[in-house]
Each structure stands twice: as C-alpha cells, then as structure tokens.
Design an enzyme around this catalytic site. Structure first.
Site, PDB file in Angstrom:
ATOM      1  N   GLU A   1       5.731   6.620   2.206  1.00  0.00           N
ATOM      2  CA  GLU A   1       6.128   7.863   2.509  1.00  0.00           C
ATOM      3  C   GLU A   1       6.508   8.253   3.891  1.00  0.00           C
ATOM      4  O   GLU A   1       6.800   9.373   4.217  1.00  0.00           O
ATOM      5  CB  GLU A   1       4.901   8.695   2.063  1.00  0.00           C
ATOM      6  CG  GLU A   1       4.935   9.163   0.553  1.00  0.00           C
ATOM      7  CD  GLU A   1       3.631   9.576   0.173  1.00  0.00           C
ATOM      8  OE1 GLU A   1       2.664   9.721   0.764  1.00  0.00           O
ATOM      9  OE2 GLU A   1       3.727  10.095  -1.229  1.00  0.00           O
TER      10      GLU A   1
ATOM     11  N   GLU B   1      -8.750   4.311  -0.171  1.00  0.00           N
ATOM     12  CA  GLU B   1      -7.322   4.386  -0.042  1.00  0.00           C
ATOM     13  C   GLU B   1      -6.971   3.146   0.963  1.00  0.00           C
ATOM     14  O   GLU B   1      -6.114   2.330   0.524  1.00  0.00           O
ATOM     15  CB  GLU B   1      -6.692   5.544   0.058  1.00  0.00           C
ATOM     16  CG  GLU B   1      -5.179   5.517  -0.107  1.00  0.00           C
ATOM     17  CD  GLU B   1      -4.701   6.719   0.313  1.00  0.00           C
ATOM     18  OE1 GLU B   1      -3.458   7.102  -0.133  1.00  0.00           O
ATOM     19  OE2 GLU B   1      -5.085   7.721   1.192  1.00  0.00           O
TER      20      GLU B   1
END
Length: 794
Positions: free
Chosen positions: A555, A710
C-alpha cells in the site's frame, strides 16, 4: 477454465486430479489414472511407516497428555509484566481475559457498531459482563496490584480444546489469604450465553463482600477520523506522542472501541438478577442480563442492588469460614438487534441457564468444541508448531458462525482496524476454513451476497458498471467506511473485488452446490466481472487491456498501472464468471472473455527483470513494510499458474525484495512467500517465512496466548488474516493442493521442512465426502502425499 499464463516457460506436467469420477483407489488412497501403474507397482505403505513414526499406540496415556498439551496456552507469574489478553467468543459475542480472571474487560458483539458523526464506524464495546469482585475485609481483589508476592501459585490456562479459560492463584492481602479459582467461557452450544464461575477459599473467618456488575465503558476520547486528511492525522499522531502511528508502529491511539449508551438497567435481590439495555451511538440496540448462583451454605447474607448511569451491581455481604470452599457463578445472556429479544428475554434466558446449572452448560459447551476439533491439522515434530496451529485454528473458529451472513473483522472481536471487513474475510479467513469447516466458511462470504446492493450502488457512484465492493466495509451495513486519511485505498485498492468473486467461485468448486451458485453466488460473480470490463482500459497501440491507477496490496504505492496481482485477480475472476455461466447454462457476456483474454498480465520487463507494476513508477523496496506484492500471486484461491522458470524468477524477486525489510515486514506477505517457497520446492524457506513458529519466541505471537500481530513491532493484533494465511500455508502450501473444477488437484508436488516428519489434515470435507490428507517422508527421503476417503461422520 481457459487460463492465460504469465510470461515464461509454462509447466508442462499434467495436474494430478485427486477427486474426479475416474479416480482409482489403491488401499484407500485416491490417485489419478495416470499414476495408477506407479501406485500398483509399489506396495502400499502404512501411514506410520511412511513417516517413520515410533509414537505409542492409540490410547496411550502419554500420547493423550501430549496431544492435550498442544491445545493449552498458559500464563504464569513470568507474564505479569507482559500480558496480552486473549478473548473468548462464539462467533456472535465475546469477552476479553484479564490477569485476575475476575476484572471487567472489553466485550463485543457482531454488528454492534458506533456511528459517531465525526468518527469512522467502529465496534461499540457492549456492557462489560464478566466482573465478579471480592472484598476480603481489607481490599477489593480487582483493585489489587498483581505481583509475585501477592498473587502466588498463579496459573491461567486457555484450554482451546474445551474453549475454556481457567485461572488459579492465592491472593495474599496483608495477613489475609484467599484461594481463587475462576472458570470462564462463552457458550458454543447456546449462542446467547456466557458464564463466569468463581470459587473462593478464604484462609480466615469473617465478613466478606462480593460484587457482580454489568457496566458500560466510558465514552472514548475520539479522533475525527471521518474528515482528517493523512497530513492532519499524522500531525495529530505526533501531537499525541505517537510518532510511529502511521508508519507501522504502535496504533493504540486510534483503535479505541465505540460506546453503548445505557437506556435502562437494574436488578433484583430476591432473584439475584441484573439487566442492562442500551444502544450504540447512532447504532443498534444491545441488552444483557445476569443471574447469579450463591452457595447454599452462606451465613448472614445481606444483599443490595446499586445502579448508576452506566453500571448496575448486585452486592452481597456474607460471613465465611476458614478453608471452606464457596462457589459463585454468574450466568449471562446477551442479545442485539435482530439477534435475540431484549432485556426481558435475556433475564429469562439467564435464569433458565442458572436452573440448568454450571456442570450441564459447561459439558454441552465442551462437547460442541470437541466436535469442532474433529477436523484438525496435525504435524510430526516442529516443537511449538502444533500448539501454534491449534491457536490459529481456535481464533478462526471462535470468530465464525454457521448459517449466518456475518463476516469477520480484520482483527476479530476487537476494535483494531475498526472492526471493518477487508479482503481478509474472503481470501485469507474463508479459504482456511473451506475444507475444514465449509459451513462456517459459507457464512463469511454470504456477507458479500447480502451487501451486493451496496456494492452495485458504489460502482455506479464511481462511474463503473457492476459491483465495486468497499476496501473497508461496515460489517452490518456493507457500506464503505474507509477513514478519510486512507481514501486512496478506498478508491483504488480494487483488488478486493477479485477476492470477493473468487471466494464465491471457490465455494462452488468445493461443494458443487449448483443451486447455491445460481441463487446466491453468480449474481456476485457476474457483477464483479461487469466491474472489471468497465474498469479495464483498452490500449489500442499495444492491442491489450490494462488496469490503470490502482493501489497495490503493497500500500505504499497508491497510484500505479498494471499492478501484477490486481491484473491477475481481475483476469481470474473474469474467467470464473465465464465458467460459472457455463455451469448454469447462461450465456456469458462476450466482453468478459474479450477482456480476460486480452488483459495484460505483467511479470518481466524488456530487461528480463521481474516487477510489481509498470516500471515507469520508481519502486523503492527497502522502505516499504511489504516490499513486494508478488507473493500474493501464491494466494491459493487465485490458483495462479506459470512456467517453472517464471515461478522461480518471481520467488527470487520476492526474497530479494523482502530481505531488507524482513525484520519489520507485514506477516501477510511472509505467509504467502512461504507458499511461494513451497511451490518452487523450497521447504526450508517455508519454515522461515511462516514466522518462526517452529521455534520459540515467534516475533508475531504476543505472549502468553499466541495473539498474532501484523508486524513484530506494531499493536495491530488479533490479525485473523495472518491466522488464516498460516493455516493456508499448511493446507495448500505444503500439500500443493488446489480446488479446481476437476477436483482437489495437485498443483505442486508436496513438500516438508526437515523439522517435520509428517503433516496430516484430518476430516476435510470436499463435495460431500470426508477426506484425510497426509504428507510424509519415506525412508528414502522422498516426500509423498496420501489422500484417504472416509465414510461420512468418521
């Protein structure tokens, strides 16, 4: 499916079909006709001999103890300074753990979202329901500071096999000491019920008090995320001393839960009950009720009910005797809008649960969990790997339901990532459950069917045909709820549409449920195909279609052309639309085939180097948290194929790119890189990229309950995508299996890391048949796969 392949020498070997009408059975093993002679030429090898097992016979006490231990995660005094809570859930609602086992903690319920005007949609913390506090005459237990000298013999165990959290310790308060034992669970057999049972053994005689509460947490301190730009958000983060909030570090400042406003509450000392009802800010209603069981032999009992704005409590004062055991049990029933009745019904359910009793409810709950564990993933060797597998499966199971249209939020029953629904639901969690628990997998993707109207409207609003599913969807409404600072993802991270469509197609391929495909799935698949045909741009000069201006799964790159994964997932979902139409006898839109056949599928530039997107955009892999999106081509449901040299080149591209960021990389990319490694026959790379779970101190697992983060550094936790990816790395990565129209096929040869002697997938379900799959290593060192068909229910 007519597949357009990527540049490079294509795989020439035929696929091994493991489930088609023409298979041959050899000693219960399913093999293809092409392999029949080879199978018959070698004597069948037993499963135990195949992996050189020297394990004790079935039923051995030592074996049973060892197996049970892999379902347990335990906190001790060593975790006092570093304790990351787990949560108990049944797919509908939850409660987080606490060190003491009795303190009030955050609880959530599916679809109860807070819609404050300036904030983004976020899960509202429902009233905390689990607290039982104890006053020993000098201090309250839940107000005590937990320490090695004051809380001795401490043991808190999450029994994942039973779905129960048990906490035991001795609380020393000055000259007074009390033995404390707590049992907690959210019922898997009775979805509206949760139970906390406290056994006290005071080592003194005298008056004590207990308090049973229902309380709504206070209003959060909000950030106006609905309108803050990326720059404003970054500035606010710095002002809050959260400098690495955006760059991948601690994000707790934005993960606060939303709020439930209490509308009514109260209690009754005659029936020992409490209730509370309210609604999330601009959201749905929620109600809870509790019925308390007191020991029959209590002396000098005095009861009161205390009610404040956001809390209600039943408090009792009693006389206790030294070394006597006292059990207090709190039976709680919960409901939400469109799920259950309300406070009155919850009161009746809580009282009914109390009549049934702790032993009965616990027994039914444990039985339900044991039934879930009939489908399992087992490994031989690997140290903590087996326990890690069970913890990932546990979190996936307790976040899923049967016969609903509920999705999973990115971080499950937590407020992280705002409880929003990403592609995690469709391409990460769904495939991990598809063969093990297909009825639970189905519920996840029925959410996309339920919210198709919203996706159709969104595509129209953006000027496209078909359905444009949100990058971040509200789990109740299905609307786009991406924060303003991530608008580039909302508008351009369109690969989510491919994940949505292919998950629908994968469910059909795994079940051959034609009625489901026609009535429910095909409208989604067709609408996504229409989106791609309107989103792809024709490059007349090069006689091809291209997809321009997208955000990559990596991203950091928010406006690139011909991103390798996005183009591939678009191509595959167009192919799925054509195939689905043919299955249903419906004429496919000719545009689907036209775009699918001519869509540019990039891999190598003119120099022969592999790339993630159009090379005219500079790509600094050393600063990204993902470095490359190429490993996403290994997502099993994508069913990507290319020549052997192309696969090898893409793998080397991935490992080179990720090398500089390995210590801080997003685990999702590492898990797909593990599958990429297995696909090219590199099992030792596989062991590294699954996150160190074959060794102690996995940086992605928060102690003591294997809560996945994460990255090793950030606080984006309970990340179900990583749990799902981890399971997929075993189910599809090491086995090399894929789900296709022909059946469960061998896409790649099976592999095993050196540390493992076998991998067993127990009680898979494929097209109505039960299967066991085993990957094992022969004495010669060759890795083999066995697939055994079983009678239903075995």
């Amino acid at each position: 499916m007519t597949k357009q392949r990527m540049t490079g020498r294509f795989r020439g070997n035929a696929l091994l079909v493991l489930w088609v009408c023409g298979v041959i059975f050899v000693s219960g093993v399913i093999v293809s006709t092409a392999m029949a002679r080879a199978a018959m030429a070698t004597a069948p090898v037993s499963a135990a001999a195949a992996h050189g097992s020297t394990a004790p016979a079935r039923g051995s006490t030592a074996t049973a103890r060892a197996a049970a231990d892999t379902f347990r995660l335990t906190a001790t005094q060593a975790n006092f300074a570093e304790y990351y809570p787990t949560y108990l859930a049944n797919g509908y609602w939850s409660v987080a753990s606490s060190l003491l086992g009795t303190a009030p903690t955050v609880a959530h319920m599916v679809g109860i979202m807070d819609y404050d005007a300036d904030d983004v949609s976020r899960p509202a913390a429902i009233p905390s329901w689990n607290e039982i506090d104890y006053f020993d005459g000098g201090a309250w237990l839940n107000g005590s500071t937990v320490g090695a000298q004051t809380h001795t013999g401490y043991d808190q165990t999450l029994d994942m096999h039973d779905g129960v959290l048990r906490t035991r310790y001795r609380w020393i308060d000055g000259e007074r000491a009390t033995g404390v034992s707590v049992t907690s669970f959210v019922s898997e057999s009775s979805a509206h019920l949760g139970v906390v049972s406290l056994e006290l053994t005071p080592h003194f005689s005298g008056p004590v008090r207990l308090r049973f509460t229902l309380q709504s947490p206070p209003l959060p301190k909000r950030l106006p995320l609905a309108r803050m730009s990326s720059d404003e958000f970054s500035a606010a983060a710095v002002a809050a001393h959260q400098e690495d909030l955006v760059s991948g570090g601690h994000r707790d400042a934005i993960w606060y839960p939303g709020h439930v406003e209490v509308k009514d509450s109260g209690g009754d000392t005659d029936t020992d009950t409490l209730f509370m009802a309210g609604a999330a800010i601009r959201g749905r209603t929620v109600a809870l009720a509790a019925a308390v069981t007191l020991p029959a032999d209590l002396q000098r009992v005095h009861k009161t009910v205390q009610t404040a704005a956001d809390a209600t409590a039943l408090e009792i004062e009693v006389q206790v005797r030294r070394n006597h055991h006292y059990r207090f049990t709190k039976f709680v029933a919960a409901s939400g809008a469109d799920w259950g009745g309300g406070a009155a019904e919850d009161l009746a359910a809580a009282r009914s649960a109390r009549l049934r009793g702790l032993r009965s409810l616990l027994g039914e709950h444990v039985k339900a969990w044991h039934e879930l564990w009939r489908s399992d993933i087992l490994v031989g060797g690997g140290g903590e790997l087996q326990r890690t597998i069970h913890s990932d499966l546990f979190y996936l199971l307790e976040n899923s339901t049967v016969d609903t249209a509920w999705p999973v939020g990115a971080c499950g029953f937590s407020s992280h990532y705002f409880g929003h629904v990403f592609w995690d639901n469709d391409f990460w969690v769904f495939p991990s459950l598809l063969l093990l628990h297909p009825e639970r997998a189905r519920s996840l993707i029925q959410f996309r069917q339920r919210t198709l109207p919203q996706a159709l409207s969104r595509a129209t609003a953006h000027g496209f045909a078909g359905a444009m599913y949100p990058w971040e969807a509200d789990p109740w409404s299905g609307e786009d709820v991406t924060p303003a600072f991530a608008v580039q993802n909302a508008d351009r991270e369109i690969h989510v549409n491919g994940a949505v469509a292919l998950a629908q197609w994968q469910y059909y391929l795994a079940t051959h449920d034609r009625a489901w495909l026609e009535d429910r799935a095909f409208p989604v698949i067709r609408s996504v195909a229409d989106f791609w045909t309107s989103r792809a741009a024709l490059n007349s000069a090069k006689a091809r279609y291209e997809i321009l201006g997208v955000t990559s799964p990596e991203e950091d790159y928010t406006n690139v052309n011909n991103e390798i994964y996005t183009n591939q997932v678009a191509h595959q979902s167009l192919e799925a639309a054509v195939d689905a139409a043919q299955v249903l006898g419906v004429a496919p839109d000719p545009k689907w085939r036209e775009v699918a056949d001519a869509l540019y599928l990039p891999s190598m530039g003119d120099s022969g180097a592999f790339f993630d997107f159009d090379p005219t955009t500079p790509h600094d892999k050393s600063t990204s948290w993902m470095a490359t999106s190429v490993p996403m081509l290994s997502i099993p449901a994508l069913d990507f194929e290319a020549g052997a040299d192309t696969l090898e080149g893409l793998f080397r591209h991935s490992t080179t790119a990720i090398g500089p960021v390995r210590g801080r990389a997003n685990q999702m990319v590492l898990l797909m890189l593990a599958i990429q490694a297995a696909n090219v026959g590199e099992p030792d790379y596989f062991s590294d990229f699954i996150g160190g779970s074959e060794r102690d101190n996995d940086p992605f697992l928060k102690p003591p309950f294997n809560v996945r983060s994460e990255t090793p550094q950030n606080d984006s936790t309970y990340l179900l995508a990583s749990s799902g990816g981890f399971v997929q790395a075993l189910v599809y990565g090491l086995t090399g299996l894929r789900i296709e129209e022909a059946g469960l096929v061998e896409k790649f040869p099976p592999t095993l890391p050196k540390s493992l002697s076998y991998l067993r997938l127990v009680n898979l379900e494929f097209r109505g048949k039960a299967l066991d799959v085993e990957i094992s290593r022969l004495p010669s060192g060759r890795v083999v796969r066995r697939v055994t068909s079983k009678a239903a229910g075995h």
